[in-house]
Design a protein around this motif. Structure first.
Motif, PDB file in Angstrom:
ATOM      1  N   ARG A  24     -18.744  -5.597 -32.272  1.00 11.20           N
ATOM      2  CA  ARG A  24     -20.115  -5.910 -31.902  1.00 11.20           C
ATOM      3  C   ARG A  24     -20.234  -6.620 -30.550  1.00 11.20           C
ATOM      4  N   TRP A  25     -19.151  -7.252 -30.096  1.00  8.41           N
ATOM      5  CA  TRP A  25     -19.265  -8.191 -28.980  1.00  8.41           C
ATOM      6  C   TRP A  25     -18.643  -7.759 -27.663  1.00  8.41           C
ATOM      7  N   LYS A  26     -17.613  -6.942 -27.682  1.00  6.71           N
ATOM      8  CA  LYS A  26     -16.833  -6.687 -26.465  1.00  6.71           C
ATOM      9  C   LYS A  26     -17.667  -6.123 -25.316  1.00  6.71           C
ATOM     10  N   LEU A  27     -18.498  -5.142 -25.600  1.00  7.47           N
ATOM     11  CA  LEU A  27     -19.301  -4.563 -24.522  1.00  7.47           C
ATOM     12  C   LEU A  27     -20.329  -5.562 -24.002  1.00  7.47           C
ATOM     13  N   LEU A  28     -20.848  -6.410 -24.886  1.00  8.96           N
ATOM     14  CA  LEU A  28     -21.786  -7.448 -24.440  1.00  8.96           C
ATOM     15  C   LEU A  28     -21.075  -8.472 -23.552  1.00  8.96           C
ATOM     16  N   ILE A  29     -19.837  -8.811 -23.891  1.00  7.07           N
ATOM     17  CA  ILE A  29     -19.048  -9.735 -23.060  1.00  7.07           C
ATOM     18  C   ILE A  29     -18.796  -9.105 -21.696  1.00  7.07           C
ATOM     19  N   LEU A  30     -18.408  -7.831 -21.693  1.00  3.75           N
ATOM     20  CA  LEU A  30     -18.182  -7.142 -20.419  1.00  3.75           C
ATOM     21  C   LEU A  30     -19.457  -7.086 -19.587  1.00  3.75           C
ATOM     22  N   VAL A  94     -20.438   3.948 -18.857  1.00  9.15           N
ATOM     23  CA  VAL A  94     -20.556   3.916 -20.322  1.00  9.15           C
ATOM     24  C   VAL A  94     -21.634   2.912 -20.729  1.00  9.15           C
ATOM     25  N   LEU A  95     -21.620   1.725 -20.112  1.00  9.07           N
ATOM     26  CA  LEU A  95     -22.637   0.708 -20.415  1.00  9.07           C
ATOM     27  C   LEU A  95     -24.031   1.194 -20.041  1.00  9.07           C
ATOM     28  N   ASP A  96     -24.142   1.846 -18.895  1.00  9.43           N
ATOM     29  CA  ASP A  96     -25.444   2.388 -18.477  1.00  9.43           C
ATOM     30  C   ASP A  96     -25.948   3.410 -19.488  1.00  9.43           C
ATOM     31  N   GLU A  97     -25.080   4.326 -19.885  1.00  9.76           N
ATOM     32  CA  GLU A  97     -25.477   5.359 -20.847  1.00  9.76           C
ATOM     33  C   GLU A  97     -25.834   4.755 -22.202  1.00  9.76           C
ATOM     34  N   LEU A  98     -25.076   3.745 -22.647  1.00 13.42           N
ATOM     35  CA  LEU A  98     -25.404   3.064 -23.904  1.00 13.42           C
ATOM     36  C   LEU A  98     -26.771   2.383 -23.805  1.00 13.42           C
ATOM     37  N   HIS A  99     -27.047   1.796 -22.653  1.00  9.35           N
ATOM     38  CA  HIS A  99     -28.347   1.160 -22.425  1.00  9.35           C
ATOM     39  C   HIS A  99     -29.478   2.177 -22.591  1.00  9.35           C
ATOM     40  N   TYR A 100     -29.359   3.313 -21.896  1.00  8.16           N
ATOM     41  CA  TYR A 100     -30.414   4.319 -21.961  1.00  8.16           C
ATOM     42  C   TYR A 100     -30.520   4.942 -23.351  1.00  8.16           C
TER      43      TYR A 100
END
Length: 112
Positions: A24-30, A94-100
């Motif tokens: 749940r946290w790793k991408l938010l930390i990044l 990846v983060l951008d695509e997850l956001h959208y």
């Protein structure tokens, strides 16, 4: 549509990627660290809801996967700063695509 060619190799690479950023946290930390280097408490404040114990564990995992760097300064008490590595920055798309996708998903499921 997802390609089915090279399936065993594709499955292995997807599994490796998921293991590196699982939870749940790793991408938010990044994402927090993408704004620049931060100290432990700064990350804890930005990633709301994470406990210090969990943050510590996740930072160690991210460091082991070479996604972040941990720098200790020779001060008293020691100052520790975390930053995203170039390997970690490669997850930007990846983060951008997850956001959208998250925005579209929220609209689809919640209607907002």
């Amino acid at each position: 549509m997802l390609s089915k060619s090279g399936c065993p190799t594709t499955m292995l690479s997807i599994r490796d990627a998921l293991e590196a950023v699982e939870g749940r946290w790793k991408l938010l930390i990044l994402f927090s660290l993408s704004q620049g280097p931060k100290r432990f408490k700064q990350i804890a404040r930005e990633v709301q809801g994470i406990t210090d114990k969990t943050l510590s564990k996740e930072l160690k995992s991210l460091e082991a996967n070479k996604l972040i760097d941990r720098k200790v300064y020779d001060t008293f008490p020691p100052t520790v700063e975390y930053s995203v590595t170039s390997h970690g920055l490669s997850l930007e798309k990846v983060l951008d695509e997850l956001h959208y996708w998250g925005l579209a998903h929220r609209k689809e499921v919640i209607g907002k």
